[in-house]
Design a protein around this motif. Structure first.
Motif, PDB file in Angstrom:
ATOM      1  N   VAL A  14     -26.314  25.779  52.522  1.00 47.42           N
ATOM      2  CA  VAL A  14     -24.827  26.516  52.336  1.00 47.42           C
ATOM      3  C   VAL A  14     -24.262  27.076  53.569  1.00 47.42           C
ATOM      4  CG1 VAL A  14     -23.613  28.243  50.761  1.00 47.42           C
ATOM      5  CG2 VAL A  14     -25.466  26.733  49.904  1.00 47.42           C
ATOM      6  N   GLY A  15     -25.018  27.830  54.294  1.00 47.64           N
ATOM      7  CA  GLY A  15     -24.609  28.488  55.682  1.00 47.64           C
ATOM      8  C   GLY A  15     -24.035  27.339  56.498  1.00 47.64           C
ATOM      9  N   GLY A  16     -24.570  26.335  56.587  1.00 43.36           N
ATOM     10  CA  GLY A  16     -24.293  25.248  57.512  1.00 43.36           C
ATOM     11  C   GLY A  16     -22.895  24.509  57.110  1.00 43.36           C
ATOM     12  N   ALA A  17     -23.036  24.524  55.782  1.00 42.63           N
ATOM     13  CA  ALA A  17     -21.531  24.051  55.230  1.00 42.63           C
ATOM     14  C   ALA A  17     -20.482  24.738  55.125  1.00 42.63           C
ATOM     15  CB  ALA A  17     -21.985  23.708  53.624  1.00 42.63           C
ATOM     16  N   LEU A  18     -20.674  26.270  55.024  1.00 43.04           N
ATOM     17  CA  LEU A  18     -19.571  27.093  55.005  1.00 43.04           C
ATOM     18  C   LEU A  18     -19.086  27.237  56.566  1.00 43.04           C
ATOM     19  CD1 LEU A  18     -20.746  29.734  52.681  1.00 43.04           C
ATOM     20  CD2 LEU A  18     -18.849  28.120  52.261  1.00 43.04           C
ATOM     21  N   ALA A  19     -20.087  27.231  57.604  1.00 40.78           N
ATOM     22  CA  ALA A  19     -19.865  27.476  58.915  1.00 40.78           C
ATOM     23  C   ALA A  19     -19.044  26.117  59.521  1.00 40.78           C
ATOM     24  CB  ALA A  19     -20.826  27.715  59.759  1.00 40.78           C
ATOM     25  N   LEU A  20     -19.148  24.861  59.198  1.00 37.10           N
ATOM     26  CA  LEU A  20     -18.825  23.874  59.762  1.00 37.10           C
ATOM     27  C   LEU A  20     -18.120  22.707  58.715  1.00 37.10           C
ATOM     28  CD1 LEU A  20     -21.716  23.252  62.362  1.00 37.10           C
ATOM     29  CD2 LEU A  20     -19.165  24.156  63.021  1.00 37.10           C
ATOM     30  N   ILE A  21     -18.989  22.571  57.782  1.00 34.01           N
ATOM     31  CA  ILE A  21     -18.179  21.370  56.878  1.00 34.01           C
ATOM     32  C   ILE A  21     -17.105  21.507  55.997  1.00 34.01           C
ATOM     33  CG2 ILE A  21     -19.092  19.668  54.908  1.00 34.01           C
ATOM     34  CD1 ILE A  21     -21.828  19.978  55.869  1.00 34.01           C
ATOM     35  N   VAL A  22     -17.062  22.891  55.361  1.00 30.82           N
ATOM     36  CA  VAL A  22     -16.122  23.139  54.599  1.00 30.82           C
ATOM     37  C   VAL A  22     -14.797  23.411  55.505  1.00 30.82           C
ATOM     38  CG1 VAL A  22     -15.291  25.143  53.132  1.00 30.82           C
ATOM     39  CG2 VAL A  22     -17.460  24.254  52.774  1.00 30.82           C
ATOM     40  N   PRO A  23     -14.749  24.169  56.657  1.00 34.81           N
ATOM     41  CA  PRO A  23     -13.739  24.319  57.418  1.00 34.81           C
ATOM     42  C   PRO A  23     -12.948  22.929  57.900  1.00 34.81           C
ATOM     43  CG  PRO A  23     -15.218  25.765  58.231  1.00 34.81           C
ATOM     44  CD  PRO A  23     -15.601  24.997  57.274  1.00 34.81           C
TER      45      PRO A  23
ATOM     46  N   CYS B 282     -26.152   6.812  66.434  1.00 37.08           N
ATOM     47  CA  CYS B 282     -27.471   7.443  67.075  1.00 37.08           C
ATOM     48  C   CYS B 282     -27.577   9.063  66.944  1.00 37.08           C
ATOM     49  CB  CYS B 282     -27.559   6.936  68.684  1.00 37.08           C
ATOM     50  SG  CYS B 282     -27.801   5.089  68.763  1.00 37.08           S
ATOM     51  N   MET B 283     -26.467   9.361  67.347  1.00 43.83           N
ATOM     52  CA  MET B 283     -26.342  10.920  67.159  1.00 43.83           C
ATOM     53  C   MET B 283     -26.789  11.422  65.605  1.00 43.83           C
ATOM     54  SD  MET B 283     -23.551  13.694  67.582  1.00 43.83           S
ATOM     55  CE  MET B 283     -23.561  13.866  65.791  1.00 43.83           C
ATOM     56  N   THR B 284     -26.487  10.698  64.670  1.00 47.40           N
ATOM     57  CA  THR B 284     -26.360  11.093  63.324  1.00 47.40           C
ATOM     58  C   THR B 284     -27.870  10.965  62.762  1.00 47.40           C
ATOM     59  OG1 THR B 284     -24.098  10.415  62.927  1.00 47.40           O
ATOM     60  CG2 THR B 284     -25.495  11.083  61.086  1.00 47.40           C
TER      61      THR B 284
ATOM     62  N   GLY C 265     -21.411  13.969  61.312  1.00 46.73           N
ATOM     63  CA  GLY C 265     -21.457  12.707  62.265  1.00 46.73           C
ATOM     64  C   GLY C 265     -21.264  11.517  61.318  1.00 46.73           C
ATOM     65  N   HIS C 266     -21.505  11.696  60.205  1.00 44.76           N
ATOM     66  CA  HIS C 266     -21.486  10.585  59.037  1.00 44.76           C
ATOM     67  C   HIS C 266     -21.731  11.060  57.927  1.00 44.76           C
ATOM     68  CE1 HIS C 266     -20.949   6.796  57.039  1.00 44.76           C
ATOM     69  NE2 HIS C 266     -20.526   6.189  58.045  1.00 44.76           N
ATOM     70  N   TYR C 267     -20.882  10.979  56.676  1.00 43.59           N
ATOM     71  CA  TYR C 267     -20.927  11.719  55.481  1.00 43.59           C
ATOM     72  C   TYR C 267     -22.354  11.067  54.967  1.00 43.59           C
ATOM     73  CZ  TYR C 267     -18.794   7.566  53.342  1.00 43.59           C
ATOM     74  OH  TYR C 267     -18.559   6.276  53.150  1.00 43.59           O
ATOM     75  N   LEU C 268     -22.596   9.901  55.165  1.00 39.98           N
ATOM     76  CA  LEU C 268     -23.728   9.239  54.424  1.00 39.98           C
ATOM     77  C   LEU C 268     -24.920   9.924  54.978  1.00 39.98           C
ATOM     78  CD1 LEU C 268     -23.074   5.208  53.841  1.00 39.98           C
ATOM     79  CD2 LEU C 268     -23.094   7.274  52.245  1.00 39.98           C
ATOM     80  N   ALA C 269     -25.027  10.816  56.056  1.00 36.74           N
ATOM     81  CA  ALA C 269     -26.306  11.362  56.585  1.00 36.74           C
ATOM     82  C   ALA C 269     -26.856  12.345  55.543  1.00 36.74           C
ATOM     83  CB  ALA C 269     -26.033  12.151  58.081  1.00 36.74           C
TER      84      ALA C 269
ATOM     85  N   LEU D 176     -27.516  23.736  60.842  1.00 37.08           N
ATOM     86  CA  LEU D 176     -26.934  23.319  61.770  1.00 37.08           C
ATOM     87  C   LEU D 176     -27.153  21.826  61.735  1.00 37.08           C
ATOM     88  CD1 LEU D 176     -27.148  25.778  64.743  1.00 37.08           C
ATOM     89  CD2 LEU D 176     -25.106  25.176  63.374  1.00 37.08           C
ATOM     90  N   SER D 177     -28.457  21.189  61.641  1.00 39.08           N
ATOM     91  CA  SER D 177     -28.535  19.883  61.693  1.00 39.08           C
ATOM     92  C   SER D 177     -28.139  19.357  60.524  1.00 39.08           C
ATOM     93  CB  SER D 177     -30.378  19.628  61.610  1.00 39.08           C
ATOM     94  OG  SER D 177     -30.915  20.164  60.588  1.00 39.08           O
ATOM     95  N   PHE D 178     -28.009  19.876  59.228  1.00 44.44           N
ATOM     96  CA  PHE D 178     -27.495  19.273  58.118  1.00 44.44           C
ATOM     97  C   PHE D 178     -25.957  19.299  58.310  1.00 44.44           C
ATOM     98  CE2 PHE D 178     -24.992  20.568  54.478  1.00 44.44           C
ATOM     99  CZ  PHE D 178     -25.082  19.492  53.679  1.00 44.44           C
ATOM    100  N   ALA D 179     -25.351  20.257  58.959  1.00 42.53           N
ATOM    101  CA  ALA D 179     -23.780  20.395  59.217  1.00 42.53           C
ATOM    102  C   ALA D 179     -23.511  19.408  60.325  1.00 42.53           C
ATOM    103  CB  ALA D 179     -23.481  21.667  59.471  1.00 42.53           C
TER     104      ALA D 179
END
Length: 615
Positions: free
Chosen positions: A267-276, A191-193, A234-238, A226-229
């Motif tokens: 890219v910013g959302g990815a670098l800030a949260l996903i990549v780490p 539901c969150m995702t 939350g789930h990679y298929l999102a 942020l919503s993307f990250a």
């Protein structure tokens, strides 16, 4: 003839201006108070999601959620100093609850959820710190996100299809959608995702609005990133929703600054949260484990498709993938929910659909004039029920199946009636996001060689957008001439009955496709056992936990232990963190939690009766 065609167009293809509420519309005074109506819809949605939300005990994946948010690794890989003390078989809740390090949480997520869903676990950890870990508490974020989806859909449709009545219809459908209600009763990420993906879509469109005005909406870009990250974590298929945004841009946008802004945001959302997370956290194991699972399931599909312990896993032939995906497609759209060959039979559905095509042909050929023949008004309803003499299963679902050609034709009409460019483009985006996630699942099935991943929950990101189309369909039905409106309205009522029946089965834990369980679950057995221990334990007592013999697990799960300690772990999650109850494993039996008094008297705290109460 021209006059007849004009009449048909006026009746069947009303302009979007008829969506707007005016004072001259009789019987629609309530629609002039949309804030009150959407409030009532949200209250309904919340009530439906709260109903029986804590009645059924946690199923397996929810228990994984609980241990992950507690930093506990199943079978004690990070608790050897608790369960494996040399020469000392005893442990206490205080030892169990000793402070955990970040590494413990990360490894727990890797073990039970392949490094997936860290954003959901982080949110839930904060929630548990504030509100505790009762079943209702840990499910409440899902309930709230599921309810918020209803409100956000209302805002999306009202803004981009410029119709308050349609927005209310879509919100109403979302309020009663079985998928949203069933998953709101799960302490999982879905539901969150889904909400984060829908929020990303709303922000994406708002960015395009602002760019069309020549502005650079910095805060919208930040929100989109942020919503993307958060959705992807939350789930990679999102990520399929955000890929759909990219497809839409390629179709309709040629503004370089928009591409740059959205690109930097993503890219910013990815670098800030996903990549780490994927470099230093548990995400680095996600793709490794997915590759491992693809090989494992692919092998099982060829050697043990039906008796593998995971479910039915078939080789990814065209026929198998089509059969597996039909229930996913049918249940994605509320009007066709439950209309699958598995439950109704392929031949039966073919007969119903053929009768529906004939009915549609008659409506198109003879129903366009100013005066509709009486025989047509009789023939169409009769065609929808005529197949009963041929069906091998007596169910009113076939009336709905026969009406599908008519219903989807009217959905087509509702779409082409939208002549404004921005509305048509919005509907293209809705179409992409309704279809793309499931198409990705199908592509993965062929790539991995098995059908295991073609399942409803993984295409759940499409449900909000499919509901927009269903809302348009419902609205279009009630714009038809009275005779057709009554006929198809009755069909929709029949389908509403079956949706209600499905909701009843969801609440009663009898809808395995939605609840993953086929028999009624009582309230959480482990919490019940913990409360009995708290009530009955006295100094000098000892709590014994069942310890079943275990088989060695693989290197992914890292469960190397002769006897299982899972029952003890799940129960200790509900015991006071500072308690010093003496506890130990009992390797002589596998089902009962027992309280042993100093006199030797044994009190059964809970009997799991094999797998009966181990959900």
């Amino acid at each position: 003839m021209q006059r007849g065609v004009a009449y048909f167009c006026d009746r069947m293809l009303p302009s979007s201006s008829t969506d707007r509420v005016t004072n001259s519309q009789p019987g629609l005074s309530l629609l002039r108070r949309p804030n009150l109506l959407i409030f009532l819809v949200l209250v309904l949605a919340l009530g439906l999601r709260l109903h029986k939300s804590s009645v059924h005990g946690l199923y397996l994946d929810e228990k994984f959620t609980l241990v992950n948010t507690s930093g506990v690794r199943l079978e004690g890989a990070n608790q050897h100093d608790v369960f494996d003390k040399p020469g000392n078989p005893y442990f206490t809740p205080k030892e169990f609850w000793k402070p955990k390090k970040l590494e413990d949480y990360v490894n727990s997520i890797i073990q039970t959820d392949i490094g997936n869903s860290p954003s959901h676990y982080a949110l839930l950890w904060v929630w548990i710190e504030l509100f505790g870990l009762s079943d209702l508490s840990i499910r409440m974020p899902s309930i709230l996100f599921s309810t918020a989806i209803v409100g956000l859909l209302f805002l999306l449709v009202r803004r981009y299809l410029k119709s308050i009545p349609l927005a209310l219809i879509v919100a109403g459908l979302a309020a009663v959608e079985p998928f949203f209600i069933a998953y709101s009763h799960m302490a999982r990420n879905y539901c969150m995702t889904i909400f984060m993906g829908l929020l990303g879509t709303y922000l994406f469109l708002r960015i395009l609005d602002r760019r069309a005005e020549g502005k650079q909406p910095i805060w919208l870009y930040i929100g989109y990133g942020l919503s993307f990250a958060l959705a992807t974590l939350g789930h990679y298929l999102a990520a399929t929703i955000f890929m759909g945004h990219g497809l839409y841009l390629l179709f309709f946008n040629r503004d370089l600054k928009t591409y740059i802004g959205l690109g930097l945001s993503t890219v910013g959302g990815a670098l800030a949260l996903i990549v780490p997370w994927f470099v230093w956290g548990g995400g680095k194991y996600t793709f490794f484990t997915l590759a491992y699972q693809a090989k494992l399931y692919g092998g099982l599909a060829l050697t043990h498709p039906y008796d593998n312990g995971f479910g039915i896993i078939l080789p990814a032939t065209v026929i198998n993938v089509v059969k597996r995906s039909i229930p996913v497609w049918s249940d994605l759209f509320m009007v066709s929910n439950g209309l699958t060959p598995e439950t109704l039979g392929f031949r039966n559905l073919l007969v119903a659909f053929a009768l529906g095509v004939v009915a549609l042909g008659l409506v198109l050929r003879f129903g366009r004039g100013v005066v509709v023949p009486i025989w047509l008004k009789v023939a169409v309803p009769l065609l929808l029920v005529a197949g009963y003499v041929m069906y091998s299963i007596p169910t009113a679902r076939f009336v709905v199946a026969a009406a599908l050609p008519l219903l989807y034709y009217f959905l087509y009409q509702a779409i082409v009636a939208r002549t404004a460019t921005d509305e048509r483009r919005f509907l293209v985006l809705v179409g992409i996001l309704s279809l793309f996630p499931t198409l990705v699942l199908i592509a993965f099935a062929f790539r991995n060689g098995h059908t295991y991943g073609v399942t409803q929950r993984y295409s759940g990101f499409s449900f909000p957008y499919a509901l927009v189309l269903m809302g348009m369909l419902v609205q279009q039905v009630f714009r038809q001439p009275n005779w057709l409106k009554v006929t198809l309205g009755a069909v929709l009522l029949v389908q509403a009955y079956f949706i209600g029946d499905l909701l009843y089965r969801v609440y009663e834990d009898q809808a395995p496709k939605y609840t993953y369980y086929g028999r009624y679950r009582i309230q959480n057995p482990y919490n019940t056992a913990a409360q009995r221990i708290i009530k009955l334990y006295a100094p000098g007592d000892t709590v014994l936990y069942p310890a079943a013999r275990t088989a060695p697990r693989d290197e992914i799960e890292e469960m190397f232990r002769k006897y299982s300690i899972i029952d003890a772990q799940y129960t200790n999650l509900y015991l006071p963190k500072d308690a010093t109850y003496y506890q130990r494993m009992d390797t002589t039996q596998t089902d009962r939690i027992i309280l042993v008094k100093p006199t030797g008297k044994r009190v059964t705290i809970y009997d799991f009766e094999g797998t009966k109460y181990r959900y």
